[in-house]
Structures are given as C-alpha cells and as structure tokens.
Design a protein around this motif. Structure first.
Motif, PDB file in Angstrom:
ATOM      1  N   UNK A 124      27.068 -27.967 -41.816  1.00 51.86           N
ATOM      2  CA  UNK A 124      27.876 -28.672 -40.544  1.00 51.86           C
ATOM      3  C   UNK A 124      29.082 -27.672 -40.376  1.00 51.86           C
ATOM      4  N   UNK A 125      29.717 -26.908 -40.972  1.00 57.18           N
ATOM      5  CA  UNK A 125      30.854 -26.071 -40.383  1.00 57.18           C
ATOM      6  C   UNK A 125      30.456 -24.857 -39.873  1.00 57.18           C
ATOM      7  N   UNK A 126      29.252 -24.291 -40.370  1.00 55.56           N
ATOM      8  CA  UNK A 126      28.610 -22.899 -39.796  1.00 55.56           C
ATOM      9  C   UNK A 126      27.081 -23.282 -39.334  1.00 55.56           C
ATOM     10  N   UNK A 127      26.899 -23.764 -38.248  1.00 59.96           N
ATOM     11  CA  UNK A 127      25.639 -24.027 -37.820  1.00 59.96           C
ATOM     12  C   UNK A 127      24.702 -23.217 -37.336  1.00 59.96           C
ATOM     13  N   UNK A 128      25.458 -21.990 -36.870  1.00 55.25           N
ATOM     14  CA  UNK A 128      24.509 -20.896 -36.431  1.00 55.25           C
ATOM     15  C   UNK A 128      24.844 -19.480 -37.172  1.00 55.25           C
ATOM     16  N   UNK A 129      24.472 -19.342 -38.359  1.00 54.87           N
ATOM     17  CA  UNK A 129      24.891 -18.477 -39.248  1.00 54.87           C
ATOM     18  C   UNK A 129      24.034 -16.961 -39.034  1.00 54.87           C
ATOM     19  N   UNK A 130      24.570 -15.864 -39.445  1.00 50.41           N
ATOM     20  CA  UNK A 130      23.931 -14.877 -39.152  1.00 50.41           C
ATOM     21  C   UNK A 130      22.963 -14.563 -40.446  1.00 50.41           C
ATOM     22  N   UNK A 131      21.983 -13.813 -39.975  1.00 48.05           N
ATOM     23  CA  UNK A 131      20.870 -13.436 -41.152  1.00 48.05           C
ATOM     24  C   UNK A 131      20.827 -12.044 -41.593  1.00 48.05           C
ATOM     25  N   UNK A 132      20.789 -12.074 -42.870  1.00 49.36           N
ATOM     26  CA  UNK A 132      20.862 -10.622 -43.596  1.00 49.36           C
ATOM     27  C   UNK A 132      19.352 -10.330 -44.115  1.00 49.36           C
ATOM     28  N   UNK A 133      19.018  -9.219 -43.918  1.00 49.83           N
ATOM     29  CA  UNK A 133      17.597  -8.824 -44.317  1.00 49.83           C
ATOM     30  C   UNK A 133      17.945  -7.666 -45.496  1.00 49.83           C
ATOM     31  N   UNK A 134      17.359  -7.755 -46.395  1.00 47.57           N
ATOM     32  CA  UNK A 134      17.394  -6.671 -47.511  1.00 47.57           C
ATOM     33  C   UNK A 134      16.109  -6.342 -48.108  1.00 47.57           C
ATOM     34  N   UNK A 135      16.111  -5.187 -48.903  1.00 46.30           N
ATOM     35  CA  UNK A 135      14.839  -4.773 -49.399  1.00 46.30           C
ATOM     36  C   UNK A 135      15.022  -3.654 -50.302  1.00 46.30           C
ATOM     37  N   UNK A 136      14.150  -3.621 -51.433  1.00 45.85           N
ATOM     38  CA  UNK A 136      14.197  -2.525 -52.457  1.00 45.85           C
ATOM     39  C   UNK A 136      14.081  -1.416 -51.633  1.00 45.85           C
ATOM     40  N   UNK A 137      13.050  -1.261 -50.832  1.00 46.56           N
ATOM     41  CA  UNK A 137      12.759   0.115 -49.900  1.00 46.56           C
ATOM     42  C   UNK A 137      12.843  -0.303 -48.605  1.00 46.56           C
ATOM     43  N   UNK A 138      13.877   0.247 -47.751  1.00 52.18           N
ATOM     44  CA  UNK A 138      14.131  -0.188 -46.555  1.00 52.18           C
ATOM     45  C   UNK A 138      13.263   0.366 -45.490  1.00 52.18           C
TER      46      UNK A 138
END
Length: 230
Positions: A124-138
């Motif tokens: 409700x407070x943060x309706x448009x969050x950023x997305x973080x992408x992570x991986x063991x091997x980029x």
C-alpha cells in the motif's frame, strides 16, 4: 502550536549537538526520549488517547512505545528536510519497542510466506517498487533471480532489528486481538486528523543505536558545514 516553541527546541538541539561537552547518547535521551511530544503540547490528554489505541491494537504496555520524528521534536531531523517544522500535513510517527511483538511478527510472516519462499511485490505504501536482479554468475541469464524492493527492504530492516510495517505484504496483518491495521490507521486519522507511521523494534539496543548513528551523522554534517562557512 507555537513557532517560538519549535525555534527554541531546534536551537537547543543544534547547540547541544555542536557542543563538545555532551556525548551523543546524552543528546538522544534529552531531545528524543525525555521531551514532551510537541504534537500534544497543547492537549496532553491526546497522548493518553493515542496510548490507549496503541495498547488496544498491538497489545503492548504504555512504556513500550514512543512518539518519534517531527511529532516528538517539533521539527524534522531528516537531512533532506533541513529541520523542517512540524505542520498540519505532518504524520505522527510511532516506534514500538517490544521483543515479543517483533518475534511474533517475524515468525508469522515466515509462515505467511511459506518460509519466505513466496514473493511479494507492491505494498500500500510502495505500490511501484524497483526490481533487483541477482545471479551466482552474472554471465548466465538463465540463473538470474528477481527480488522486489519491498521484500528486499523488509529483509534489510529486519536484520537491523526493525519491522517496517510499510514493507510488509498487503494481506499480512500486524495488529493483535483480532484487529486490523487499516482500522488502526482510520482511528488515528479520525481522532488526530493525521496519518500514522509505525516502526516495531526488537529491543532498545536497535532503537537507540539507529537514532544515535543518525545523530552522529548530523553532528558531522554540522561541523563540516561550519568549517566550510569559515
């Protein structure tokens, strides 16, 4: 509410912060813990109404919560707000310091998310969050995983002994006694005509150290600004 009172409080704080006589913990207790909340100076009985609501919705003792932020001080300590006055649009920020409530919520959210395997995206407070992408091997896109800002922030603050109500999943209930957080917000707005901000801390160590670190940064900033101005 008196502009003179805000100025007097702010000047006293800045004088104490700049002084080499007082340590940061003393300043924390004098200005953040022991002063009467500015928001209720003209009507102290309102503080008891707030305490009654907090106790009713969260099942905590009066001594286990404190008003913080500009509602407590009369001005904001946020560097981006530059000691801005508490005004008609300001929220009332609350901190609950209660180990049992903190641990109960932590365990309940663990169960609610199937052992933290279920992701949540918006709140409700943060309706448009950023997305973080992570991986063991980029270099391998097939191994990439995604975590959303609200979920990431929940984990980050939890590790600091701080349950952030604004980062919880929308459907997850934090109130006790069969009550709902949305009704708590509505009652606060009805009684005080303000929005409410809420943080739940595991214990006084985390609550105090969060504020002390902020005060240390403010003190450093003040000294740097003073030296530059010379």
């Amino acid at each position: 509410m008196s502009k003179e009172e805000i100025n007097a409080r702010r000047d006293s704080f800045r004088t104490d912060l700049y002084s080499s006589t007082h340590n940061i913990e003393w300043i924390f207790h004098k200005h953040i813990i022991n002063k009467s909340p500015y928001v209720f100076l003209e009507n102290p009985d309102k503080e008891h109404e707030l305490a009654k609501l907090v106790q009713e919705y969260f099942n905590v003792n009066y001594k286990d919560f404190i008003i913080i932020g500009s509602a407590q001080l009369g001005y904001s300590l946020s560097p981006v707000k530059n000691y801005k006055d508490f005004d008609a649009k300001s929220d009332i920020d609350l901190a609950i310091i209660d180990s049992k409530l903190f641990m109960d919520l932590k365990q309940e959210l663990y169960d609610f998310t199937d052992g933290l395997r279920t992701d949540w995206i918006e709140t409700v407070f943060h309706p448009n969050p950023r997305m973080y992408i992570y991986s063991k091997d980029i270099h391998k896109t097939e191994d990439q995983r995604v975590i959303y800002e609200n979920q990431f922030s929940y984990y980050k603050y939890l590790s600091k002994g701080w349950f952030r109500a604004d980062y919880k999943p929308n459907e997850f209930e934090i109130c006790r006694n069969g009550k709902r957080f949305i009704d708590f917000q509505r009652e606060i707005h009805t009684v005080f005509d303000r929005k409410i901000g809420l943080a739940i801390y595991e214990n006084w160590f985390f609550f105090m150290n969060y504020h002390i670190k902020n005060l240390e940064m403010l003190k450093l900033r003040m000294r740097v600004e003073t030296d530059v101005a010379k």
